[in-house]
Design a protein around this motif. Sequence first.
Motif, mmCIF file in Angstrom:
data_model
loop_
_atom_site.group_PDB
_atom_site.id
_atom_site.type_symbol
_atom_site.label_atom_id
_atom_site.label_comp_id
_atom_site.label_asym_id
_atom_site.label_seq_id
_atom_site.Cartn_x
_atom_site.Cartn_y
_atom_site.Cartn_z
ATOM 1 N N GLY A 66 23.030 62.344 66.220
ATOM 2 C CA GLY A 66 22.148 61.220 66.515
ATOM 3 C C GLY A 66 22.152 60.233 65.361
ATOM 4 O O GLY A 66 23.208 59.895 64.828
ATOM 5 N N ALA A 67 20.955 59.819 64.967
ATOM 6 C CA ALA A 67 20.802 58.844 63.890
ATOM 7 C C ALA A 67 21.323 59.393 62.566
ATOM 8 O O ALA A 67 21.268 60.602 62.309
ATOM 9 N N ASP A 68 21.813 58.496 61.727
ATOM 10 C CA ASP A 68 22.327 58.888 60.410
ATOM 11 C C ASP A 68 21.231 59.542 59.571
ATOM 12 O O ASP A 68 20.089 59.084 59.558
ATOM 13 N N PRO A 69 21.569 60.594 58.841
ATOM 14 C CA PRO A 69 20.583 61.250 57.976
ATOM 15 C C PRO A 69 20.313 60.427 56.724
ATOM 16 O O PRO A 69 21.156 59.625 56.304
ATOM 17 N N MET A 70 19.124 60.643 56.139
ATOM 18 C CA MET A 70 18.761 59.937 54.906
ATOM 19 C C MET A 70 18.117 60.858 53.880
ATOM 20 O O MET A 70 17.801 60.422 52.792
ATOM 21 N N ALA A 71 17.921 62.124 54.225
ATOM 22 C CA ALA A 71 17.310 63.074 53.297
ATOM 23 C C ALA A 71 17.891 64.456 53.556
ATOM 24 O O ALA A 71 18.390 64.740 54.649
ATOM 25 N N VAL A 72 17.812 65.308 52.554
ATOM 26 C CA VAL A 72 18.195 66.710 52.684
ATOM 27 C C VAL A 72 16.969 67.525 52.319
ATOM 28 O O VAL A 72 16.288 67.228 51.332
ATOM 29 N N ILE A 73 16.667 68.532 53.139
ATOM 30 C CA ILE A 73 15.520 69.394 52.879
ATOM 31 C C ILE A 73 15.961 70.847 52.809
ATOM 32 O O ILE A 73 16.997 71.220 53.338
ATOM 33 N N TYR A 74 15.144 71.652 52.139
ATOM 34 C CA TYR A 74 15.335 73.094 52.062
ATOM 35 C C TYR A 74 14.038 73.713 52.535
ATOM 36 O O TYR A 74 12.967 73.380 52.038
ATOM 37 N N THR A 75 14.129 74.578 53.536
ATOM 38 C CA THR A 75 12.933 75.232 54.060
ATOM 39 C C THR A 75 12.961 76.713 53.708
ATOM 40 O O THR A 75 14.013 77.280 53.436
ATOM 41 N N ASN A 76 11.791 77.324 53.753
ATOM 42 C CA ASN A 76 11.670 78.772 53.536
ATOM 43 C C ASN A 76 11.221 79.458 54.809
ATOM 44 O O ASN A 76 10.485 80.429 54.764
ATOM 45 N N GLY A 77 11.601 78.917 55.947
ATOM 46 C CA GLY A 77 11.229 79.520 57.215
ATOM 47 C C GLY A 77 9.963 78.941 57.819
ATOM 48 O O GLY A 77 9.670 79.178 58.971
ATOM 49 N N GLY A 78 9.211 78.180 57.069
ATOM 50 C CA GLY A 78 7.997 77.559 57.592
ATOM 51 C C GLY A 78 8.294 76.172 58.133
ATOM 52 O O GLY A 78 9.438 75.720 58.164
ATOM 53 N N SER A 79 7.270 75.498 58.562
ATOM 54 C CA SER A 79 7.452 74.166 59.125
ATOM 55 C C SER A 79 7.476 73.081 58.057
ATOM 56 O O SER A 79 7.761 71.931 58.357
ATOM 57 N N HIS A 80 7.196 73.417 56.816
ATOM 58 C CA HIS A 80 7.158 72.446 55.730
ATOM 59 C C HIS A 80 8.332 72.656 54.787
ATOM 60 O O HIS A 80 8.643 73.780 54.431
ATOM 61 N N PRO A 81 8.970 71.572 54.357
ATOM 62 C CA PRO A 81 10.057 71.718 53.387
ATOM 63 C C PRO A 81 9.535 72.267 52.056
ATOM 64 O O PRO A 81 8.462 71.907 51.614
ATOM 65 N N ALA A 82 10.326 73.145 51.452
ATOM 66 C CA ALA A 82 10.000 73.637 50.117
ATOM 67 C C ALA A 82 10.559 72.688 49.059
ATOM 68 O O ALA A 82 10.008 72.581 47.969
ATOM 69 N N MET A 83 11.662 72.009 49.406
ATOM 70 C CA MET A 83 12.270 71.023 48.513
ATOM 71 C C MET A 83 12.830 69.900 49.386
ATOM 72 O O MET A 83 13.156 70.113 50.551
ATOM 73 N N MET A 84 12.969 68.718 48.770
ATOM 74 C CA MET A 84 13.490 67.574 49.508
ATOM 75 C C MET A 84 14.178 66.626 48.540
ATOM 76 O O MET A 84 13.690 66.415 47.428
ATOM 77 N N TRP A 85 15.301 66.085 48.981
ATOM 78 C CA TRP A 85 16.017 65.073 48.204
ATOM 79 C C TRP A 85 16.175 63.847 49.085
ATOM 80 O O TRP A 85 16.604 63.937 50.232
ATOM 81 N N CYS A 86 15.826 62.709 48.540
ATOM 82 C CA CYS A 86 15.894 61.460 49.303
ATOM 83 C C CYS A 86 15.927 60.302 48.320
ATOM 84 O O CYS A 86 16.613 60.370 47.334
ATOM 85 N N CYS A 87 15.154 59.275 48.574
ATOM 86 C CA CYS A 87 14.974 58.146 47.661
ATOM 87 C C CYS A 87 16.246 57.364 47.397
ATOM 88 O O CYS A 87 16.475 56.902 46.287
ATOM 89 N N ASN A 88 17.088 57.222 48.388
ATOM 90 C CA ASN A 88 18.228 56.318 48.270
ATOM 91 C C ASN A 88 17.873 55.049 48.998
ATOM 92 O O ASN A 88 17.741 55.037 50.210
ATOM 93 N N GLY A 89 17.690 53.991 48.271
ATOM 94 C CA GLY A 89 17.378 52.723 48.901
ATOM 95 C C GLY A 89 15.958 52.684 49.421
ATOM 96 O O GLY A 89 15.072 53.375 48.945
ATOM 97 N N ASN A 90 15.729 51.876 50.445
ATOM 98 C CA ASN A 90 14.399 51.680 51.013
ATOM 99 C C ASN A 90 14.135 52.731 52.086
ATOM 100 O O ASN A 90 14.719 52.683 53.152
ATOM 101 N N MET A 91 13.259 53.676 51.814
ATOM 102 C CA MET A 91 12.972 54.753 52.758
ATOM 103 C C MET A 91 11.879 54.342 53.727
ATOM 104 O O MET A 91 10.898 53.743 53.349
#
Length: 186
Positions: free
Chosen positions: A138-163
Amino acid sequence: MRRLARIFVAGVAMLVAVGVGMPTATASSGSCPHRFGSPQKLTDAGGAVVQQWTVSDLRASTDTAPGYPLAGRLWEATASVEAVTGAVTPIIPNVYTVSASGERYQVLWQVASPSAIPGGTITQGQTSTGKVYFDVTGADPMAVIYTNGGSHPAMMWCCNGNMTMPMEMPMPMSMADCPGCAGMMS
């Protein structure tokens, strides 16, 4: 809104209950703590294992996905995992990429590429680096996340350009001081 707040509190409580440390970044104050290239740590319940992940260079890939029939377009990012304390086995299937509209694409951990990050256990002080791949349908990705099995990311990388990504999945780290992410927690 009340339901979202309960889900967020439950997610944070779950992270605390399993002893996962909040991700930390080494970025200087005033900059985005989850910018691509910022190292973030996960700690196990007793602190015996600390792993540090760094993700950078999210982009459309020119590589092939040997043995995997792509449904969309191949994307890649470079990931490094360091065993800060203890031996670490990178849980590569916990990595996803996310589009600005919230579409998630799980890492293609089963792709056998010589450029892919190895999934073998590394000992304290060692680092494992390689690419992680995604089948973007689908749409181009803009972030990478790491989850620990829950619904919330444990880590996230983003902040390229205007988010402009809507934060439907609250982060267990403050985004208030992030120039690219401020206001996304509404």
